[in-house]
Design a protein around this motif. Sequence first.
Motif, PDB file in Angstrom:
ATOM      1  N   ALA A  82       0.862  -1.191   0.000  1.00  0.00           N
ATOM      2  CA  ALA A  82       0.000   0.000   0.000  1.00  0.00           C
ATOM      3  C   ALA A  82       0.890   1.230   0.000  1.00  0.00           C
ATOM      4  O   ALA A  82       2.097   1.149   0.286  1.00  0.00           O
ATOM      5  CB  ALA A  82      -0.914   0.005   1.223  1.00  0.00           C
ATOM      6  N   PHE A  83       0.286   2.373  -0.318  1.00  0.00           N
ATOM      7  CA  PHE A  83       0.969   3.658  -0.217  1.00  0.00           C
ATOM      8  C   PHE A  83       0.239   4.530   0.789  1.00  0.00           C
ATOM      9  O   PHE A  83      -0.996   4.486   0.884  1.00  0.00           O
ATOM     10  CB  PHE A  83       1.040   4.341  -1.582  1.00  0.00           C
ATOM     11  N   VAL A  84       1.008   5.302   1.533  1.00  0.00           N
ATOM     12  CA  VAL A  84       0.453   6.204   2.538  1.00  0.00           C
ATOM     13  C   VAL A  84       0.943   7.621   2.251  1.00  0.00           C
ATOM     14  O   VAL A  84       1.836   7.833   1.427  1.00  0.00           O
ATOM     15  CB  VAL A  84       0.853   5.767   3.960  1.00  0.00           C
ATOM     16  N   ARG A  85       0.363   8.572   2.979  1.00  0.00           N
ATOM     17  CA  ARG A  85       0.659   9.973   2.704  1.00  0.00           C
ATOM     18  C   ARG A  85       0.609  10.782   3.991  1.00  0.00           C
ATOM     19  O   ARG A  85      -0.155  10.462   4.914  1.00  0.00           O
ATOM     20  CB  ARG A  85      -0.372  10.519   1.701  1.00  0.00           C
ATOM     21  N   ASN A  86       1.402  11.819   4.058  1.00  0.00           N
ATOM     22  CA  ASN A  86       1.363  12.726   5.200  1.00  0.00           C
ATOM     23  C   ASN A  86      -0.074  13.164   5.454  1.00  0.00           C
ATOM     24  O   ASN A  86      -0.734  13.697   4.556  1.00  0.00           O
ATOM     25  CB  ASN A  86       2.247  13.943   4.900  1.00  0.00           C
ATOM     26  N   PRO A  87      -0.609  12.955   6.666  1.00  0.00           N
ATOM     27  CA  PRO A  87      -2.027  13.258   6.924  1.00  0.00           C
ATOM     28  C   PRO A  87      -2.406  14.716   6.673  1.00  0.00           C
ATOM     29  O   PRO A  87      -3.525  14.997   6.217  1.00  0.00           O
ATOM     30  CB  PRO A  87      -2.203  12.892   8.401  1.00  0.00           C
TER      31      PRO A  87
END
Length: 220
Positions: A82-87
Amino acid sequence: MLLSPKYKFLFVHIAKTGGTSVRAALQRQRRRDPWALPIFLCNRLSHLSGHRLAVKLPRHAKVIAAKELLPREVFDSLFKFAFVRNPWDLQVSSFHHIRRERSHYLGGHEDFASFLRWKLDPERPYQYHLDTSIELQSDYLIDLHGAVVVDFIGRYERLAEDFETACGRIGIAPLPLPHRRQATDRRRDYRAYYDDETAELVARHFAGDIALLGYRFDPD
């Protein structure tokens, strides 16, 4: 969520993290999969039944859905990523996406700060297109016991490099990522959208993501 039994990968698509580009890049592998047609037919049947048959892994399903539906040996054999991102950045991106494509979901809140306060208000009635981006990204990565069960967590901030790593783990040559659509009316630096109050609002709401994924408002 994108599943390929032939190439043995499961992509967990978290909204607003570059997943649309990743899915597009992987479509050729998906079409080559002998299971592509059965999966497509099941998806269509699910759609025609009003999704009453529970035979489809939704686009933004959490990894636990696949773990519960797939045989254990199949799930364990998959490369799950998966990829995540700065909230803080994700919330700015979500605001511009909604304002550009689904402005009726703004609830009358035209500026970012007032929209964010309304959006994260626990008393606000549920709306799908808002609530996909207020859920914790970490919830997409864990099982019922809170253990991370994906094998690789890429970062939106280095999407191309981490996608190349994912391709290597899948066992395919690096694939070019299609151009990511950017909101033309947003300032590049997400920090310009925040004051101390709204920055802290995101910090509290997404504390779980910040702790697990190591994001900060001011990155190094």
